[in-house]
Design a protein around this motif. Structure first.
Motif, PDB file in Angstrom:
ATOM      1  N   VAL A 123       0.813  -1.218   0.000  1.00 25.06           N
ATOM      2  CA  VAL A 123       0.000   0.000   0.000  1.00 25.06           C
ATOM      3  C   VAL A 123       0.853   1.278   0.000  1.00 25.06           C
ATOM      4  O   VAL A 123       0.355   2.350  -0.318  1.00 25.06           O
ATOM      5  CB  VAL A 123      -1.023   0.032   1.162  1.00 25.06           C
ATOM      6  CG1 VAL A 123      -2.069  -1.051   0.980  1.00 25.06           C
ATOM      7  CG2 VAL A 123      -0.351  -0.098   2.504  1.00 25.06           C
ATOM      8  N   ARG A 124       2.137   1.153   0.371  1.00 26.54           N
ATOM      9  CA  ARG A 124       3.053   2.303   0.264  1.00 26.54           C
ATOM     10  C   ARG A 124       4.363   1.805  -0.305  1.00 26.54           C
ATOM     11  O   ARG A 124       5.135   1.112   0.372  1.00 26.54           O
ATOM     12  CB  ARG A 124       3.291   2.953   1.635  1.00 26.54           C
ATOM     13  CG  ARG A 124       2.072   3.718   2.126  1.00 26.54           C
ATOM     14  CD  ARG A 124       2.320   4.468   3.421  1.00 26.54           C
ATOM     15  NE  ARG A 124       1.035   4.812   4.041  1.00 26.54           N
ATOM     16  CZ  ARG A 124       0.831   4.969   5.338  1.00 26.54           C
ATOM     17  NH1 ARG A 124       1.834   4.835   6.188  1.00 26.54           N
ATOM     18  NH2 ARG A 124      -0.365   5.262   5.804  1.00 26.54           N
ATOM     19  N   GLY A 160       7.317   2.126   1.720  1.00 32.64           N
ATOM     20  CA  GLY A 160       7.067   1.819   3.129  1.00 32.64           C
ATOM     21  C   GLY A 160       8.130   0.921   3.747  1.00 32.64           C
ATOM     22  O   GLY A 160       9.137   0.587   3.108  1.00 32.64           O
ATOM     23  N   GLY A 186       6.417  -1.926   2.303  1.00 38.32           N
ATOM     24  CA  GLY A 186       5.139  -1.230   2.435  1.00 38.32           C
ATOM     25  C   GLY A 186       3.922  -2.124   2.397  1.00 38.32           C
ATOM     26  O   GLY A 186       2.815  -1.669   2.066  1.00 38.32           O
ATOM     27  N   MET A 200       0.702  -3.938   3.733  1.00 32.22           N
ATOM     28  CA  MET A 200      -0.303  -3.562   4.727  1.00 32.22           C
ATOM     29  C   MET A 200       0.120  -4.013   6.118  1.00 32.22           C
ATOM     30  O   MET A 200      -0.019  -3.277   7.095  1.00 32.22           O
ATOM     31  CB  MET A 200      -1.601  -4.246   4.336  1.00 32.22           C
ATOM     32  CG  MET A 200      -2.819  -3.436   4.584  1.00 32.22           C
ATOM     33  SD  MET A 200      -4.208  -4.257   3.745  1.00 32.22           S
ATOM     34  CE  MET A 200      -5.153  -4.777   5.156  1.00 32.22           C
ATOM     35  N   LEU A 216       2.167  -1.828   8.316  1.00 28.69           N
ATOM     36  CA  LEU A 216       1.618  -0.505   8.626  1.00 28.69           C
ATOM     37  C   LEU A 216       0.403  -0.531   9.537  1.00 28.69           C
ATOM     38  O   LEU A 216       0.138   0.441  10.238  1.00 28.69           O
ATOM     39  CB  LEU A 216       1.251   0.207   7.309  1.00 28.69           C
ATOM     40  CG  LEU A 216       2.427   0.440   6.346  1.00 28.69           C
ATOM     41  CD1 LEU A 216       1.923   0.738   4.945  1.00 28.69           C
ATOM     42  CD2 LEU A 216       3.310   1.579   6.849  1.00 28.69           C
ATOM     43  N   CYS A 217      -0.355  -1.616   9.528  1.00 29.05           N
ATOM     44  CA  CYS A 217      -1.596  -1.581  10.305  1.00 29.05           C
ATOM     45  C   CYS A 217      -1.971  -2.900  10.951  1.00 29.05           C
ATOM     46  O   CYS A 217      -3.121  -3.084  11.346  1.00 29.05           O
ATOM     47  CB  CYS A 217      -2.744  -1.046   9.456  1.00 29.05           C
ATOM     48  SG  CYS A 217      -2.943  -1.880   7.887  1.00 29.05           S
ATOM     49  N   ALA A 225      -3.664   3.287   5.912  1.00 30.33           N
ATOM     50  CA  ALA A 225      -3.076   2.138   5.215  1.00 30.33           C
ATOM     51  C   ALA A 225      -4.060   0.972   5.144  1.00 30.33           C
ATOM     52  O   ALA A 225      -4.176   0.289   4.120  1.00 30.33           O
ATOM     53  CB  ALA A 225      -1.796   1.697   5.931  1.00 30.33           C
TER      54      ALA A 225
END
Lengths: 337, 337
Positions: free
Chosen positions: A195-196, A199, A208, A210, A213-214, A258
């Motif tokens: 997603v980034r 990241g 990056g 997911m 990030l979350c 995210a």
């Protein structure tokens, strides 16, 4: 290890649940041994309480599972590669010397005749219909999704996506009462959607994802860094958000951003009717769900919005689903007789 | 409009294909009228050549389709919203006054008795078994995927993802001989996965959708800008790449990078065995496929790599798949008799 006894259709009520530690440091044989001892306990309880033998057994574990072959291809947490777990368990639960002879892994079948379960199970000659217990093997998030779909938050829903946010992030794609495994048992890995592009590096080798990030772990790490407490968790972050801490809000909003990005990608591809969010992060309740629903609504354009609901079965969903799969296998065998 | 006559199982050989213009500027009624006239032509050809009536009709179109209800919810190219196309066609093909009376759109049934097809079709009283032609309605990319999966590049493959790269990018998710529609008919929209968060604005309202970066149209636009020829197309870009033009290589590589990013997201979620790439861009052959396979291999980490192959059926895949769906419907009705 979590285990449960599951009652018959149509309710498939969970009758009993228990937990034991996994002796993973002692290797696959010891784990199989402890699974068998655990199964024997549950069987004894079931016979005592309900006066009936189990008709099938379901086992799930994390990793990459070949369901058709019943083989755990890779399970990082257990240090396993290519363990024919279904066969090992089936041989032991059914005490079948023929199956033993056919085992590709001769060394793994040495403990074929002396477990509590095998002793307690009627021999094949005495009651052939009941002694032959089918064993199914699956992936814990897929069975968790199956359970959420049949007896949990997705009950009666034709198409759902189940996404538990825990140490990592996985996913289960529910279609018409089944969970889609993919061609090689790898479907649903929404946690590894990028997603980034710039990241953090993920354990999987991409950047990056997911998951970086979350996941609950990622949120815990980010909050830990922001508040300076190395022990801080995602639950602490949620509490700080609720108490109005702006640093916590920044950590939380970044994670939700995210998460919404990954989920919108998932619903663009899959068009689920319901999105079931579980795992540790979902325990934050509306602190998570209210802004998450809003963030998904903001990102989506042409996509039809699914209902976004919390998982209903907690961390026992996986073992409940393994029991449901076992029932499916039993029903299939009965109807093919 | 493309249409085909499809032979019986198991080969389902395409027997005849034809094309006609769509009078879209005259509205849905005129389009339905022209579909019926086209169907009558094909029927007449089939009766003449093979001495047999068609047993079912399948129709597909672009947009958002509710397959269960047989309604075209939204078709941007045709300017349609909520057109009950299956019912309109079924009433006309079967000349059923009862169905006419039940039609929610009374105005749409005015042309019930005077089409070539209705005239040529035996009345329900005369040959009830043959006159009642079931009609199925589906989405053109999903039927295209169905055709590629059954008689094209994915023949015999249990799980595939079909991605035509044309004016836009769509996708069809093939699972065990069927194409997954999703809860609201929207599954497979891989073209609207966001691969660059700061990318160009897409017609769908998001930014950086795969479609804005690597559809045949997007590659044509990018090459047009780079080479200064407003008429330049993706095919021209491919030719320039083959002739060693470094500006074309830059345009091409950027598109392949975005395409690989979106496809890896798709295979992370779906774990297909085969990735079937079609549409105008796929006509570049190995100029596309060789670097694309390499780019997917580079991006993927834990994901199992699918076989990446060109589509086999060209732009008739959609209408061939509609014919296969029609056969499915016929078979289901025969077996339920």
């Amino acid at each position: 290890m979590k285990a449960a006894l599951i009652g018959p259709a149509p309710e498939h009520r969970p009758l009993y649940e228990a937990r034991r530690s996994t002796p993973r440091e002692q290797g696959p044989d010891a784990v199989v041994e402890s699974v068998l001892a655990f199964a024997a306990e549950l069987r004894a309880y079931g016979v005592e309480q309900y006066g009936t033998e189990p008709v099938a057994a379901g086992v799930c574990l994390p990793g990459i599972i070949d369901e058709a072959a019943g083989v755990a291809l890779f399970a990082a947490n257990l240090g396993w590669r290519d363990v024919p777990l279904r066969q090992l368990l089936s041989e032991r639960l059914n005490g079948d010397p023929a199956a033993d002879a056919a085992a590709p892994n001769a060394a793994d079948t040495a403990y074929a005749a002396d477990t509590p379960y095998a002793e307690a199970t009627p021999s094949a000659e005495a009651t052939p219909e009941r002694a032959r217990i089918p064993v199914v093997l699956s992936h814990d998030v897929r069975t968790g999704g199956l359970a959420e779909g049949r007896i949990g938050a997705g009950k009666g829903v034709d198409r759902f996506l189940f996404v538990p946010l825990g140490t990592g992030i996985a996913g289960a794609i529910g279609i018409d009462g089944k969970v889609e495994p993919g061609a090689h048992g790898g479907a649903g890995e929404i946690g590894h959607i990028v997603v980034r592009a710039d990241g953090p590096l993920c354990g999987c080798g991409q950047r990056g994802c997911m998951e970086t990030l979350c996941s609950a772990a990622a949120v815990g790490r980010a909050w830990s860094e922001a508040c300076g407490d190395p022990q801080a968790t995602a639950a602490d972050a949620a509490k700080a958000v609720e108490s109005g801490d702006p640093r916590a809000a920044a950590v939380w909003n970044s994670a939700i951003d995210a998460l919404a990005a990954g989920l919108v990608t998932g619903l663009t591809l899959l068009d689920p009717r319901t999105l079931i969010i579980g795992g540790g992060l979902a325990e934050a309740g509306e602190t998570l769900f209210a802004p998450l629903r809003e963030a998904v609504r903001e990102r989506a354009t042409f996509q039809r919005l699914p209902t976004i609901v919390p998982a209903a079965l907690g961390d026992a969903a996986g073992c409940l689903g393994a029991g449901l799969l076992a029932w499916d296998q039993h029903s299939a065998e009965v109807s093919s007789r």
